[in-house]
Each structure stands twice: as C-alpha cells, then as structure tokens.
Scaffold this motif. Structure first.
Motif, short mmCIF file in Angstrom:
data_model
loop_
_atom_site.label_atom_id
_atom_site.label_comp_id
_atom_site.label_asym_id
_atom_site.label_seq_id
_atom_site.Cartn_x
_atom_site.Cartn_y
_atom_site.Cartn_z
N PHE A 34 -30.31 -1.00 10.81
CA PHE A 34 -29.70 0.26 11.23
C PHE A 34 -28.41 0.47 10.45
O PHE A 34 -27.76 -0.48 10.02
N ARG A 35 -28.04 1.75 10.25
CA ARG A 35 -26.88 2.09 9.43
C ARG A 35 -25.74 2.69 10.23
O ARG A 35 -24.60 2.69 9.75
N ASP A 36 -26.02 3.24 11.40
CA ASP A 36 -25.02 3.99 12.14
C ASP A 36 -24.82 3.42 13.53
O ASP A 36 -25.69 2.74 14.09
N ILE A 37 -23.67 3.76 14.11
CA ILE A 37 -23.31 3.25 15.43
C ILE A 37 -24.10 3.97 16.52
O ILE A 37 -24.48 3.38 17.52
N HIS B 252 -38.99 -12.56 5.80
CA HIS B 252 -39.11 -11.42 6.71
C HIS B 252 -39.11 -10.15 5.87
O HIS B 252 -38.49 -10.07 4.82
N SER B 253 -39.78 -9.12 6.36
CA SER B 253 -39.68 -7.81 5.74
C SER B 253 -38.65 -7.00 6.51
O SER B 253 -38.26 -7.36 7.61
N LEU B 254 -38.23 -5.87 5.93
CA LEU B 254 -37.22 -5.04 6.55
C LEU B 254 -37.85 -3.75 7.03
O LEU B 254 -38.60 -3.10 6.31
N SER B 255 -37.53 -3.37 8.24
CA SER B 255 -38.04 -2.12 8.79
C SER B 255 -36.86 -1.27 9.24
O SER B 255 -36.21 -1.57 10.24
N PRO B 256 -36.51 -0.20 8.46
CA PRO B 256 -35.34 0.59 8.83
C PRO B 256 -35.57 1.36 10.11
O PRO B 256 -36.65 1.93 10.34
N THR B 257 -34.56 1.36 10.99
CA THR B 257 -34.63 2.15 12.21
C THR B 257 -33.93 3.48 12.06
O THR B 257 -34.16 4.39 12.84
N THR B 258 -33.03 3.58 11.08
CA THR B 258 -32.37 4.86 10.79
C THR B 258 -32.25 4.96 9.29
O THR B 258 -32.23 3.96 8.59
N PRO B 259 -32.12 6.19 8.74
CA PRO B 259 -32.02 6.33 7.28
C PRO B 259 -30.70 5.81 6.77
O PRO B 259 -29.74 5.71 7.50
N LEU C 272 -26.11 -2.54 8.65
CA LEU C 272 -25.37 -2.28 7.41
C LEU C 272 -24.61 -0.98 7.62
O LEU C 272 -25.06 0.11 7.25
N LEU C 273 -23.46 -1.09 8.28
CA LEU C 273 -22.74 0.09 8.74
C LEU C 273 -22.07 0.84 7.58
O LEU C 273 -21.55 0.22 6.66
N ARG C 274 -22.12 2.14 7.66
CA ARG C 274 -21.50 2.97 6.62
C ARG C 274 -19.98 2.86 6.74
O ARG C 274 -19.39 3.24 7.76
#
Length: 335
Positions: free
Chosen positions: A5-8, A328-335, A92-94
């Motif tokens: 995830f990228r955002d709070i 492990h593979s990565l599965s994004p939950t947010t863009p 990985l927070l912006r």
C-alpha cells in the motif's frame, strides 16, 4: 503473497493487529536484515502479519533534491527484497508535503494505530520520525503504553568490527571496496532491473550492451567495472559494464550498460542482475568514437582477465536478499 500500500487512507490491511518495522531500508544491509528478522520472529510467535513501513522518495532525497544522496536500491528492488525476507505487508508511503508536515504524534495515531493496529513496533538505532524529526523511541514507548503497543529498538549491528549502515555501504562502493560492501550487505553489491532499449550505439561499435536505467536517482558509484550478469543463462556471464552518464556521447541520465562476453541474443525486457567485481577506471570523455573504442578494447581485455581468475560470488538470484530467504510476489492494494 506480500501486499503493498502507498497511502495512509483506506481500509486497514491488518485489522486483527500487526508487528511493524519502520525505516528507509536503503540497501537492505545486515542491520536491516537483523531488524526485520527479529520482528518477523515476533510476528510469527504472535500469529500476526509483519508490516514494513518505508518511504518513497527517501526523506533525504526529498530534502536534498538538488544534491540527493546516492541510492543503493531502487524501489522495485527494495520491494522484491522485502518480500523475500518474509514481509507480509509493505507500506511504501509517499513522502510528500503532507507527510513532511505530519507531527510524530499524528503518525502514531493515524498510521501505527488506526491503519495498522500495531501490537509491536520495531525500529533501528537513532530512529527519528515525524515533522522536524520530532519523534523518537522515547515517544513511541510513551504513546505505545497509552495506545496498546510495545516498542523495540535494535542495537547496532557490526560486521568485522564496523558499524553496519547505509552510509558505510555508500562509502565502500564509492571507494570501489566491493569486499567491504559485501561484508556490510551480507551479499555482493548488484543492481537488478529490466533491460531497456538504448540508442544502440554500442552495437555499432562492436560492444552491444544490456541497459538498465537507474530511475533518475543518483547511483552510488560511477565508472567502468568488471561484472557478472545473472539471469541470462544457467550460470553468471562475464561482462564489462559502464555505470554513468556517457560523457563522450553527451548523455545526461545515469545508465548501467553491461556488455556480455561471447553472447549474442536479444535481452530486451529480460530481468537481469549486474554484480560488481572490480572497478577498472573512471568514466572519461574521449575525443571521438575511435578513441572510445580503443579504450573499450582495453577495458574488455582487463575485465576478461580479472573474471577468469575469479568465480562468481553467488548464484543467480531474483532479489538482492540472502540465499534461502522465502520468495513472495507483490500484490498492490492501492496504486
């Protein structure tokens, strides 16, 4: 499978609780591995997911945009490395003006508690966070006592008597001291990436190259190197590589160009990894292409000789993490 995830904002990826590590994690060196390993052990004991929180761009890159520090790992490589270390959820927070302005107390409430339902928080030595670096381990301990999580700081990690840090790794690479860098990292330094199309000038000069971009970041070193390329065949392939801006042809963007000896084939789109063995010389601007080709001939001969006397330091790898780590593979939950 690791979630990203990228955002709070948004739903919590860990509604039943989590164990959280926080840091820049540039390089994923022995200190980072030790921290994540301890937190992973606790997460497994508690039956909770392990979350690693990091930032992109790195805070120092954000604040030093005109002269950013050298980058050891690009984001994709860091994500793959964290997944290989058994991290269940990666934040990985912006790192943007909103994040810069967030007080440390708000970060605890909004991210650690509301978003991640943290039960334990693990950080490295000298950890600071929040607006004007106002948060530290003492603040985490105080707020954790009130909000229901415990805080754990990992002591310094040393390798051969030297403190392990990203700064020390950058210094080792800048000095082309690859054995020292390997001691600090726990593995030889390598740059992974997907081969992209370049200007194909090397092909016309008799030195076709597999090109990896460095994402506009500043690489930790520049020059011409003897290298091994992993990911092309069953065994690492000897090569000579250039990492820099290609001043003879007026290049500007940092580019890694690897010429694989005795290889003919199309590598475009292939994921490879370039492992650095020895530095041959500085990157120079030559007075025309003929002079450049003459030097390339000398570089190739020197690299061949060096690599003929040395075995690859490790087998082919998909990630920059130690052999034997889970994949492990990565599965994004947010863009």
């Amino acid at each position: 499978m690791s979630l990203l995830f990228r955002d709070i904002g948004g739903a919590s990826p860990t509604p039943a609780g989590s164990v959280v590590c926080i840091g820049a994690f540039d390089g994923l060196h022995r200190g980072h591995q030790a921290l994540i390993g301890r937190a992973r052990g606790r997460a497994r004991e508690l039956g909770l997911p392990l979350v690693v929180l990091s930032f992109e761009p790195l805070p120092r890159e954000y604040f030093m945009a005109a002269e950013p520090p050298a980058r050891l790992l690009l984001p994709a490589a860091k994500l793959a490395g964290l997944a290989a270390l058994g991290v269940d959820v990666i934040g990985l927070l912006r790192f943007n003006p909103a994040m810069v302005a967030m007080p440390a107390e708000a970060f605890v409430h909004e991210v650690l508690v509301a978003k991640l339902h943290a039960r334990e928080v693990w950080v490295g030595p000298d950890f600071r966070f929040g607006h004007r670096r106002g948060g530290d381990v003492a603040l985490l301990e105080r707020m954790g006592g009130e909000l229901g999580f415990s805080t754990h700081g990992l002591p310094l990690v040393e390798a051969a008597g030297e403190r392990v840090s990203s700064t020390a790794v950058r210094a080792a690479l800048a000095a082309a001291d690859f054995p020292r860098a390997a001691r600090l990292l726990g593995r030889p330094y390598a740059i992974p990436g997907r081969v992209v199309r370049g200007r194909q000038l090397g092909r016309t000069l008799g030195y076709p190259t597999a090109n990896l971009r460095f994402g506009g970041r500043r690489p930790p070193m520049q020059g011409i190197f003897a290298t091994w390329v992993h990911g092309v065949g069953d065994r690492p392939m000897a090569s000579v590589s250039s990492l820099g801006t290609r001043p003879t042809v007026n290049g500007t963007e940092p580019l890694l160009e690897a010429h694989l000896f005795d290889f003919a084939g199309d590598l475009y789109g292939r994921r490879i990894e370039v492992e650095f063995v020895a530095r041959l010389r500085d990157e120079l601007k030559f007075d025309g292409l003929p002079a450049l080709v003459e030097q390339m001939d000398r570089d190739a001969a020197e690299a061949r000789a060096l690599l003929a006397a040395a075995a690859p330091a490790r087998a082919i790898a998909e990630t920059p993490c130690p052999a034997g780590a889970p994949s492990h593979s990565l599965s994004p939950t947010t863009p």
